[in-house]
Scaffold this motif. Structure first.
Motif, PDB file in Angstrom:
ATOM      1  N   TYR A 176      45.513  47.422  34.622  1.00  8.91           N
ATOM      2  CA  TYR A 176      44.555  47.206  35.688  1.00  8.91           C
ATOM      3  C   TYR A 176      43.651  46.019  35.399  1.00  8.91           C
ATOM      4  O   TYR A 176      43.157  45.851  34.283  1.00  8.91           O
ATOM      5  CB  TYR A 176      43.687  48.449  35.894  1.00  8.91           C
ATOM      6  N   TRP A 194      44.554  42.244  33.114  1.00  6.38           N
ATOM      7  CA  TRP A 194      44.996  43.464  32.445  1.00  6.38           C
ATOM      8  C   TRP A 194      45.191  43.240  30.945  1.00  6.38           C
ATOM      9  O   TRP A 194      44.960  44.129  30.131  1.00  6.38           O
ATOM     10  CB  TRP A 194      46.279  43.997  33.083  1.00  6.38           C
ATOM     11  N   ALA A 234      38.400  48.689  39.490  1.00  2.00           N
ATOM     12  CA  ALA A 234      39.731  48.386  38.965  1.00  2.00           C
ATOM     13  C   ALA A 234      40.737  48.207  40.095  1.00  2.00           C
ATOM     14  O   ALA A 234      40.617  48.826  41.159  1.00  2.00           O
ATOM     15  CB  ALA A 234      40.187  49.500  38.023  1.00  2.00           C
ATOM     16  N   ARG A 235      41.700  47.338  39.826  1.00  4.84           N
ATOM     17  CA  ARG A 235      42.813  47.135  40.755  1.00  4.84           C
ATOM     18  C   ARG A 235      44.061  46.961  39.909  1.00  4.84           C
ATOM     19  O   ARG A 235      43.997  46.433  38.784  1.00  4.84           O
ATOM     20  CB  ARG A 235      42.568  45.926  41.645  1.00  4.84           C
ATOM     21  N   TYR A 236      45.204  47.317  40.480  1.00  2.94           N
ATOM     22  CA  TYR A 236      46.437  47.328  39.697  1.00  2.94           C
ATOM     23  C   TYR A 236      47.021  45.931  39.596  1.00  2.94           C
ATOM     24  O   TYR A 236      47.371  45.331  40.608  1.00  2.94           O
ATOM     25  CB  TYR A 236      47.435  48.293  40.340  1.00  2.94           C
TER      26      TYR A 236
END
Length: 124
Positions: free
Chosen positions: A31, A52, A97-99
């Protein structure tokens, strides 16, 4: 993924604080994590983001050279080291958070997961 922001408090101008964003529920290693802040009566604004892997970071101009974002994926935690704090830094700080995708990190709408916020107050 659930996020918990901590480390806020009251500090004098020129002082330092380190915020932590600890994830639970799953590994945060895939993430992108960003820090945002919102001062009373103002919109939420971007502060910093980290890829990430930790290999890429970016910062708002207002904090560049004073704040440092880092991560320890083994501890499932992202940090925001804040030095030379100013009264204008007073705000509630949120981690998000973002993937995987490391684009448009300044846009809060790109993040799907948010922590509850921690208050930073800088006195003059």
């Amino acid at each position: 993924v659930q996020l918990q922001a901590s480390g806020g408090g009251l500090v004098q101008a020129g002082g330092s604080l380190r915020l932590s964003c600890t994830a639970s529920g799953r590994s945060i290693s895939n993430y992108v994590v960003g820090w945002f802040r919102q001062a009373p009566g103002k919109e939420r604004e971007f502060v910093a983001a980290i890829s990430w892997s930790g290999g890429s970071t970016n910062y708002a101009d207002s904090v560049k050279g004073r704040f440092t974002i880092s991560r320890d994926n083994a501890k499932n935690t992202v940090y925001l080291q804040m030095n030379s704090l100013k009264p204008d830094d007073t705000a509630v700080y949120y981690c998000a958070a973002r993937y995987l995708r490391y684009v448009d990190n300044y846009d809060p709408a790109k993040y799907g997961y948010w922590g509850q916020g921690t208050l930073v107050t800088v006195s003059s």
